[in-house]
Design an enzyme around this catalytic site. Structure first.
Site, PDB file in Angstrom:
ATOM      1  N   LYS A 183      -8.584 -13.773  -5.528  1.00  0.00           N
ATOM      2  CA  LYS A 183      -8.840 -13.376  -6.920  1.00  0.00           C
ATOM      3  C   LYS A 183      -7.520 -13.126  -7.629  1.00  0.00           C
ATOM      4  O   LYS A 183      -6.836 -12.148  -7.348  1.00  0.00           O
ATOM      5  CB  LYS A 183      -9.691 -12.118  -7.004  1.00  0.00           C
ATOM      6  CG  LYS A 183     -10.134 -11.845  -8.450  1.00  0.00           C
ATOM      7  CD  LYS A 183     -10.683 -10.456  -8.673  1.00  0.00           C
ATOM      8  CE  LYS A 183      -9.614  -9.449  -9.023  1.00  0.00           C
ATOM      9  NZ  LYS A 183      -8.882  -9.695 -10.282  1.00  0.00           N
ATOM     10  N   GLU A 257       0.254  -4.042  -0.401  1.00  0.00           N
ATOM     11  CA  GLU A 257       1.612  -4.051  -0.939  1.00  0.00           C
ATOM     12  C   GLU A 257       1.507  -3.409  -2.311  1.00  0.00           C
ATOM     13  O   GLU A 257       0.995  -4.021  -3.242  1.00  0.00           O
ATOM     14  CB  GLU A 257       2.127  -5.490  -0.982  1.00  0.00           C
ATOM     15  CG  GLU A 257       3.630  -5.575  -0.914  1.00  0.00           C
ATOM     16  CD  GLU A 257       4.244  -5.454  -2.275  1.00  0.00           C
ATOM     17  OE1 GLU A 257       4.534  -4.304  -2.680  1.00  0.00           O
ATOM     18  OE2 GLU A 257       4.411  -6.469  -2.945  1.00  0.00           O
ATOM     19  N   CYS A 291       7.276  -4.530  -8.321  1.00  0.00           N
ATOM     20  CA  CYS A 291       6.960  -3.327  -7.557  1.00  0.00           C
ATOM     21  C   CYS A 291       8.188  -2.768  -6.859  1.00  0.00           C
ATOM     22  O   CYS A 291       8.300  -1.577  -6.632  1.00  0.00           O
ATOM     23  CB  CYS A 291       5.860  -3.605  -6.550  1.00  0.00           C
ATOM     24  SG  CYS A 291       6.129  -5.126  -5.652  1.00  0.00           S
ATOM     25  N   GLU A 388       5.864   5.182 -11.340  1.00  0.00           N
ATOM     26  CA  GLU A 388       6.230   3.785 -11.530  1.00  0.00           C
ATOM     27  C   GLU A 388       5.927   3.383 -12.972  1.00  0.00           C
ATOM     28  O   GLU A 388       4.790   3.477 -13.428  1.00  0.00           O
ATOM     29  CB  GLU A 388       5.424   2.920 -10.563  1.00  0.00           C
ATOM     30  CG  GLU A 388       5.831   1.476 -10.578  1.00  0.00           C
ATOM     31  CD  GLU A 388       5.113   0.662  -9.514  1.00  0.00           C
ATOM     32  OE1 GLU A 388       3.917   0.944  -9.244  1.00  0.00           O
ATOM     33  OE2 GLU A 388       5.734  -0.250  -8.952  1.00  0.00           O
TER      34      GLU A 388
END
Lengths: 479, 284
Positions: A183, A257, A291, A388
């Site tokens: 997906k 991850e 990331c 983040e």
């Protein structure tokens, strides 16, 4: 520093043949979806690129059944050397059509063409080429004499490197003998759907790769499907947590991850020209939608002023604008939603007392844009030092001793990556040893390679992607 | 002349190198395999669990930064001391598990041999699970294993000594520190093993042993933010195992599910490793 003027040099988009609407790719064919179709836009212009089907529970079920059938009848029993040749074919076709993929990726994602052209797409082809060679050598992967595939993989990927994340997921899964249902992210589905055409050209057996488009709900159907053997997810830590909870108590394998808040540590004896470039590459590459971005700059106090002056001068030369322009350094923010998140979090930097400085650049009127920005006077308690941001925003902190640098670098629930800049070899090794992060870049930053394992400590997730370690995530060992 | 009355041992917890009673003051009666009173074991509480995690975290830095050779020597030393206590352990395993003397002897021997096998792994791990990676460019690129941190272990319920050793030794050799919840019904050999660890040069806090019920204190440990991994091998109830795995997701703990074989294997070591990859440009 002289500032050069550049005439516009846009890459032609004529190489891309966009359809008005796209279906789901299940069992080797495009089919309609049962959900509500959604639109994907070019974030640089807000132009609607295409309409994309949404997969509902029944569609996901069809895709998983197609993957299961292909696993049992075709892909699982196929000798590794034959699987390898399919993957080599895919690698070659991706290289042949690389410009088409690069332009489409830039259109749908907003990243500069020089990054999609020179980083994303070449790595995608390389990822398949590297893993193709593993398919008939699995007994040498250090997992015993006869490692076995897991079965059907459910793979959910993010919008920051749409095609590259597809390659990170699909290539090792297929090399190991698994079949997949993938997906892509709802804001960047187009290169994954074009990848279906690569599968057609490679004559990959039907059902080996299935692509279902949609948002979180489609992802939840996929993760919770009882006939999935392995879940691989790249995305945010909160969603990773939700997935881990969903599969608790099942036999499903999981690799995650997730997010990061990497420290990029610059010592006073750093090679300063390279360090400045490394800081820029660390946080402004891909608009900071990375990331493993070096989003916390830790600079030794004695050189802080010099580093900041040089960094600002360098940032002032970054060219922000049309992602298709070959001179563009910083492209568009991927979505209005993400732009809102960046603005909100950056605003807390102002509120909590950090000092903001943004590169003096003009933002286009349409589309989603954010100027490269740094905050100085940041403390570890500030939200911009802890959370983040996933945008082109750098938080600058200082340190005096190596021990203080380590303390600050590791003071985060994340542990994906870190950077160290110093000319002293023994210091590099000592820092690399003490940093609790899965990837440490010393005197470089944001390097990726299919042979190099990538993945995090702590809340940045578990499992590795790339190299022998990444391959192992798709195999059942026999020792 | 009357027969001498034996001096019985008080079984306590093992936290940070010391043997405290449960802070809760709770104990529970432990019976031997024939149902006779054996001892009152300490029943560890949530607070004992938190104290054990604190001790394990404190010990992690030192233990993980010892040289692998040194860790290997210390773990081998555990096997030496274990061998010296063979008769005591045979008697305790017989009492706890109701097996013959011969069988108990074989179990203790296997426990010693398992320590030796894992001790020898300490300084080979990097060569076996690490890699020099051939990347497409002028870079030094090396992947090496590191310990994941503090590991909470649910020890097997039936195999009171060998089962415990089989889950504990593979966690320690790489530099992790551990909080072990022993078998509920057969906790006594775990405390004797703690005495062996405390006299084998294993630094205090590297291993912490709680006797009690994993279903009771497990959720606190599984949800603890300073725990990095969870080994559910000794959780027999599937619902409890699922609940603990759900709790563990709060900080993405690495989870080893029940049913993972306990026989000595590299596959018992790797779930508690992180692999770190270091890049550096090559140039002059």
């Amino acid at each position: 520093m002289p500032k050069f003027e550049y005439a516009p040099a846009p890459e032609s988009r004529s190489i891309v043949d966009l359809a008005a609407s796209y279906g789901l790719f299940i069992d080797g064919e495009f089919t309609d979806g049962g959900g509500t179709a959604f639109k994907t836009v070019n974030p640089a212009t807000e132009e609607v690129l295409a309409e994309v089907a949404e997969a509902d529970q029944a569609d996901v079920d069809r895709a998983v059944r197609a993957a299961r059938k292909a696993y049992q009848r075709v892909w699982g029993p196929m000798p590794g050397r034959e699987r390898a040749k399919y993957l080599f074919r895919i690698a070659r076709i991706l290289a042949e059509r690389s410009r088409e993929f690069a332009v489409l990726e830039t259109l749908d994602n907003g990243k500069p063409i020089k990054e999609s052209r020179d980083v994303d797409v070449p790595l995608v082809s390389q990822w398949f080429f590297y893993h193709a060679g593993w398919a008939d050598k699995l007994e040498h992967a250090g997992l015993g004499p006869n490692p076995q595939p897991l079965g059907v993989g459910a793979q959910i990927i993010p919008w920051n490197f749409p095609l590259l994340m597809l390659a990170w997921k699909v290539a090792p899964a297929l090399a190991a003998g698994n079949t997949v249902v993938l997906k892509p992210a709802e804001t960047t589905p187009l290169t994954a759907l074009l990848f279906a055409d690569v599968c057609r050209q490679a004559e990959l057996p039907a059902g080996v790769v299935n692509i279902v488009t949609g948002a979180g709900e489609t992802g939840r159907h996929l993760v919770s499907h009882p006939d999935v053997d392995k879940v691989a997810f790249t995305g945010s830590t909160p969603v990773g947590r939700e997935i881990a909870r969903t599969i608790a108590g099942t036999d499903k394998r999981l690799t995650l991850e997730l997010g990061g808040k990497a420290a990029n540590i610059v010592f006073e004896d750093a090679p300063m020209d390279q360090a400045i470039e490394g800081i820029v590459r660390g946080i402004f590459f891909n608009q900071g939608h990375v990331c493993c971005a070096g989003s916390r700059l830790l600079v030794q106090e004695s050189v802080a002023e010099e580093v900041l002056d040089r960094l600002k001068a360098r940032m002032a030369t970054l060219r922000l604008g049309d992602p298709l322009d070959k001179n563009t350094d910083v492209g568009a923010i991927n979505s209005a939603e993400q732009l809102g998140r960046i603005r909100d979090l950056a605003a807390t930097g102002d509120d909590e007392g950090a000092a903001r400085w943004s590169a003096p650049c003009e933002l286009p009127e349409r589309g989603y844009w954010y100027a490269p920005t740094i905050f100085t006077g940041v403390t570890q308690a500030h939200r911009i030092a802890r959370e983040e941001i996933f945008g082109p925003v750098l938080s600058v902190l200082t340190f005096r001793t190596p021990a203080e640098a380590i303390e600050k670098a590791n003071n985060t629930p994340y542990g994906l990556s870190a950077g160290v800049w110093t000319e002293k070899g023994s210091r590099i090794l000592a820092m690399a040893d003490k940093l609790r992060a899965g990837v440490v870049w010393a005197n470089t930053f944001n390097q990726f390679d299919p042979a190099s394992p990538f993945g995090g400590y702590k809340e940045s997730g578990y499992g590795r992607e790339g190299g022998r370690h990444g391959l192992a995530s798709y195999l059942e060992g026999t020792r | 002349m009357s027969e001498r009355l034996d001096v019985r041992k008080t079984y306590k917890l093992f936290i940070g190198g010391a043997f405290p009673r449960s802070e809760s003051g709770r104990t529970y009666e432990v019976a031997d395999a024939k149902g006779r009173f054996a001892a009152n074991a300490s029943k560890a509480s949530r607070k004992d669990g938190r104290d054990a995690v604190t001790a394990a975290r404190k010990a992690f830095g030192g233990w993980s930064k010892r040289t692998p050779y040194n860790r290997g020597q210390i773990l081998y030393r555990v096997a030496e001391v274990l061998e010296g206590r063979r008769d005591q352990l045979v008697a305790e395993v017989r009492a706890a598990e109701g097996v013959s003397e011969k069988r108990a002897g074989a179990i203790v021997d296997a426990a010693v041999d398992t320590w030796v096998w894992y001790a020898g792994w300490a300084d080979k791990l990097s060569q076996v699970t690490g890699n020099a990676n051939q990347v497409n460019g002028p870079f030094f690129n090396l992947t090496a294993p590191e310990p994941t941190g503090v590991v909470v272990i649910a020890a097997p319920q039936d195999s009171s000594l060998l089962g415990l050793v089989e889950v504990l030794a593979p966690v320690l050799l790489s530099g992790n520190t551990a909080v072990v919840v022993s078998s509920l019904a057969r906790p006594l050999p775990a405390i004797t093993l703690s005495e062996i660890l405390s006299t084998s040069d294993v630094p205090g806090g590297v291993v912490n042993v709680l006797t009690g019920d994993i279903a009771e204190i497990g959720p606190w440990l599984a949800g603890h933010l300073d725990v990095n991994a969870l080994d559910l091998t000794g959780v027999d109830d599937a619902d409890v195992a699922r609940e603990l795995e759900v709790e563990a997701a709060v900080n993405l703990k690495r989870v080893l599910r029940p049913g993972t074989p306990t026989a000595q294997s590299l596959a018992r070591i790797t779930p508690f490793l992180e692999h770190k990859t270091v890049w550096h440009p090559i140039g002059v």
